[in-house]
Scaffold this active site. Sequence first.
Site, short mmCIF file in Angstrom:
data_model
loop_
_atom_site.label_atom_id
_atom_site.label_comp_id
_atom_site.label_asym_id
_atom_site.label_seq_id
_atom_site.Cartn_x
_atom_site.Cartn_y
_atom_site.Cartn_z
N GLU A 115 10.05 -1.62 -3.68
CA GLU A 115 10.06 -0.16 -3.52
C GLU A 115 11.40 0.40 -3.02
OE1 GLU A 115 5.47 0.92 -2.65
OE2 GLU A 115 6.51 0.03 -0.95
C1 ACM Z 1 4.28 -3.69 -1.58
O1 ACM Z 1 3.07 -3.46 -1.51
N1 ACM Z 1 5.14 -2.69 -1.49
C2 ACM Z 1 4.80 -5.02 -1.76
#
Ligand code: ACM
Length: 709
Positions: free
Chosen positions: A324
Amino acid sequence: MKILFHVFSILTLMTWLASSSNAQEHRHNLMPTPAEVRFQSEELAGKLTIRESFSTAVRGYNDRRLEAGIDRAMRRLEGRIGMELGRGLATDAETATLVIECREAGQGVPSLNEDESYSLEVSNGRATLKAATVIGALRGMETLLQLVESGRDGYYIPFVKIEDKPRFRWRGLLFDSSRHFQPLEVIKRNLDGMAAVKLNVFHWHLTDDQGFRIESKKYPKLTGLGSDGLFYTQDQAREIIAYAAERGIRVVPEFDLPGHATSWAVGYPELASAPGPYRIERQPGIFDPTLDPTREEVYQFLDAFFGEMAALFPDEYMHIGGDENEGRQWVRNPQIQAFMKERGIKNNHSLQAYFTTRLARILRNHKKKVMGWEEIMADDLSRDVVIHSWRGPESLAEAVKKGFSGVLSAGYYIDLSYPASNHYRVDPVAADKNLSPQEEARILGGEATMWGEYVGPETIDSRIWPRAAAIAERFWSPRSVDDVDDMYRRLAVVSVRLEEIGLTHEKNYRSLLRRMAGVKEIGPLETLVSVVEPVKQYNRGKQRSTTMLSPLTGFVDAARPDSEAARHFAALVAGFLADAPRFQTGREEMERTLVKWRDARPAIEAITGRSGLRDAEHLAAELFDLAQAALEALACLTESKTPDGPWAKVKTAILQQAAKPKPSAVEFAILPSVRQLVIAAIELPQLRGQSPLEWRKRVKTLAEGAQTQ
Ligand code: ACM
C-alpha cells in the site's frame, strides 16, 4: 509360545483393520485433523483410562525443551480433569503410561525445514509417541491432549493410531502490535494457542503508521517519539522469541517499508520523502509518509537498523512490508522526480523495486532472507524472496510461476470478522491456477492476519480464536479434510480447550457487558450479543468514528464474529423449512429461542440509563421486532394460514430496517434466517394444493434467495 504370539498379532492386526473401514465413525475432536488417524471400531474400542498413576518416560533423546513441554502438557491435563498427576519423568520406560521416543533435538531456533512429524499409538494400557525432533514430539503431545475424552468412568484416551505431518511448512498468524500495543502476556497466551493447533510462525507486525514498537538502541527516537512509550524492549523481544522457540514457533518480525512509515518519521523526519514534522497517526487507513528511496543516508540508516534487528531476531527471514505505498510524497518531491528521470525509473512501482532490491541486499549482508507483501514482486528481484499474497490468490500463483516462494494470506483476514467457514474453504493451492508440481511446491503455506485497528488486549483473543484453529487445520491437514459442519462441531470443543491456556475469547465479553451495564446480572445482554456480530470488512470505522485512542469497550467489542447462536438457528430454520408442508421439525426449539430473543427487550430496558447501553437498547428493540416477525411467520406456516393483508409489507420493512448499517457497528447475524421464515410465510400459501416436492423445491429457492439478499 511363538504360535500364540502370532495368533495374538493377527488378532490385533484384524482389530486395527476392522477399524480402518470405520475410521470416520469415531467422532474425534482433533484440530487439526492428523494426516492419518485410525480409531478402533466402536464394538472393539479400547481405551486408556487416565489415573493418578499416569506417568511419562522419555526414551532416546531428551532435553530441557522436551521436559518443559511434557510438564506443560501434564499441568494442562490435570487442570482439565481435576486429578493430580505426578511431577517429573518416570525412570522406567517399560512401565510408564506415556513413552516418548525422540530421535534428536531438532533446531533450537525452529526453521522452515524443521521436521514436525510424529506418530502416536494408544493401545493396551499405554501410549507411545515417536518423533524425529523435539518439535515433532511437542506437536504429538498437543494431539494427545486433544484425544482425551470423558465418560461415566472418568477420563480416557481411546485406542488410536496416528501418523501425522503438516501439509504446509509455513503456518502463521500475523499479530499486529503497532495499531494497538499488546502486552507480553497477551502475546504469550496467543503463542500457546498457536502451539495448541500446530501453527508455527508468529509474524510480528512491529511498525506501522500508528506506532513503532521495538526498541532500537542505535535509533532511540524511533520508540522515544514514535510509540507513546508503548514498545517492546530488546530483552522483552528476546523473551517472546524464546517463549515461541520453546513451543516450536518461529518469530518473523515485520518492519513495514517504504510506506506505512509514519512512526519512523516521527523521530527521524529526514528519512521521509517530505520534510514533516510528523506525528503518530491515530486513524486507521493508508497514509502518505514514505521513506525516501533516493538518498544514501536512508540506506545507511536502514543498514544500521537492520543490522541491529538481525542480531536480535534469529529467524532466517525478515518481512519488509512493502504494501500500500501510494507514492504520493514521491510524486510531490522534485528531487525524487529528478532522480527517477536521471535513472530512467518510469513509475512508483519501479522506484519501489529499486528500494526493495537495495534493502534486500542490505538484509542479505546481514544474513537474512526477505519476505514482503505482494507489491514488492518485480522481475529483477532475487528468487529467494518470499512473496506474501494478500489481495487475492492471483498474486500467489504469479509469484510461484515466476520462481518465487509464496505464502497466502488472502482469504485468511480474520480481522474482517467473517465466519470460520469462509476461511476454511480457502486453500493455499487454488484449484484453478494450473500450477506445475514445482510451482505448487513453492507455496510454503499461509498466514491468518490479525490486523490491530480495532483490538485491544481484552478483545484480541476473541478476534483470533477460535477461528484461527480452523485456518490452522487448513494449513496442516490433508486437503480432503473439508467438512464444514464437522469443522464447526470440533471447533466448539477446541474453543473451550483453548481457554485452559489462558485465552480469553470465550469469557471476556461478559466482563465487557458487566462494565457497560454497571450490574452483575447481564443475562438479557448476553442473549442480545449472541445474535449479533461486529460488522464485516473495515466498516466499523465508517459507522462510528474510532481512532487508535478510542476505548474498545463498547457493545461491538463484546460482540464476536461467527455467532454460534445464529449458526444454530440457521440450521433449525433449514430443517424446519425442509419439512414443508408439515413444518414441525425443530418448531418448538425455534419458538423457545425466538421468545427468549423477543423478551430480552424489557429486561435490557430495565438496566439502561448508562451511555454504553444505548446501542443495546436500540438493538434490543430491533431484535424484538425480528423475533416477533419470525414467530408470526412460524405460526402462519405451521397452521397453514395466509398472513393478513399488510403483514408482508410491515415485516419486509422491519427486515430492511434491521439490515441497515447501525452506529453500534454490529449486524444481526440471524437476519438471513429470519428473512427466510418471513418470505416463506409470504410466498408459500400460493403453493397450497401442490405436491410436497414442489414445496421443497420452492423452499430451497427461497432459502438461497434469502441468504443473498
Ligand atoms: C495489507 O493488508 N495491507 C498487507
